[in-house]
Design an enzyme around this catalytic site. Structure first.
Site, short mmCIF file in Angstrom:
data_model
loop_
_atom_site.label_atom_id
_atom_site.label_comp_id
_atom_site.label_asym_id
_atom_site.label_seq_id
_atom_site.Cartn_x
_atom_site.Cartn_y
_atom_site.Cartn_z
CG HIS A 23 -1.98 -1.06 1.10
ND1 HIS A 23 -1.71 -2.40 1.30
CD2 HIS A 23 -3.29 -0.98 0.77
CE1 HIS A 23 -2.81 -3.09 1.11
NE2 HIS A 23 -3.79 -2.27 0.78
CB SER B 48 -4.05 4.53 -4.17
OG SER B 48 -4.15 3.32 -3.47
CD GLU C 200 -9.37 4.36 -2.45
OE1 GLU C 200 -10.22 3.53 -2.81
OE2 GLU C 200 -8.24 4.05 -2.04
CD GLN C 201 -2.72 8.45 -0.68
OE1 GLN C 201 -1.90 9.36 -0.74
NE2 GLN C 201 -2.37 7.21 -0.42
CG PHE D 163 -1.01 5.92 8.99
CD1 PHE D 163 -1.52 5.47 10.20
CD2 PHE D 163 -1.70 6.90 8.31
CE1 PHE D 163 -2.70 6.00 10.73
CE2 PHE D 163 -2.87 7.44 8.82
CZ PHE D 163 -3.36 7.00 10.02
CB VAL E 66 -7.98 9.25 2.59
CG1 VAL E 66 -8.05 10.75 2.31
CG2 VAL E 66 -6.56 8.85 2.97
#
Length: 178
Positions: free
Chosen positions: A79, A96, A99-100, A129, A133
């Site tokens: 990840h 990703s 999502e970010q 981590f 999000v």
């Protein structure tokens, strides 16, 4: 060409469609739900038919949870770091990246702090981590990161998998027509 479809390439499928797919097409459709881990979709294909998206998701997350601790840690290492080098290089998966996207608006100071906290977290736990999000505000993300750095690694392994469960359920919901 990758066997795993990216978010923008995936046609809308129904659960009924998914249940009828052969193994290759099933993995092509769902292999990207779990970051760089099409093996998850490969493992659950034989469990078809699924009565609901939640049943499909439970089977998928169950495959991950049933692996050894070492495999789960390797899985977590697949990840991307929040606003990390993959984001800067533009090499994150389509999921990703979407999502970010909200982390693109971090101030310079916030970005520097996030990088320091990410590094401390990874140094302590051995994996990045992970947080959903889309389900947290910027301040909640920073607070969770500060709190979770201090936990023991086994607790964090469970927390990271719980966050992945949230993330992947959202991904399945977006991929499958309702």
């Amino acid at each position: 060409m990758s066997a795993v479809m990216h978010v923008s390439e995936a046609p809308a499928l129904s659960l009924s469609d998914i249940n009828r797919l052969d193994r290759v097409r099933f993995v092509a459709a769902l292999g990207g739900v779990f970051e760089h881990s099409p093996w998850v979709a490969t493992e659950v294909w034989a469990e078809r038919p699924f009565a609901s998206i939640d049943d499909l998701h439970r089977a998928m997350i169950g495959v991950v949870r049933a692996t050894s601790r070492e495999v789960r840690i390797d899985f977590l290492r697949m990840h991307p770091e929040l606003a990390g080098k993959e984001a800067q290089a533009g090499t994150m998966t389509g999921h990703s990246t979407a999502e970010q996207a909200g982390l693109n608006a971090l101030t310079r100071n916030e970005l520097q702090m996030l990088r320091r906290l990410n590094a401390a977290y990874a140094a302590k736990h051995g994996f990045p981590f992970i947080i959903a999000v889309l389900k947290n505000t910027r301040s909640q993300i920073f607070e969770a990161l500060r709190t979770r750095i201090e936990r023991d690694t086994d607790t964090e392994l469970d927390a990271a998998l719980e966050q992945i469960s949230i993330i992947t359920r959202l991904r399945l919901g977006r991929l499958l027509a309702h």
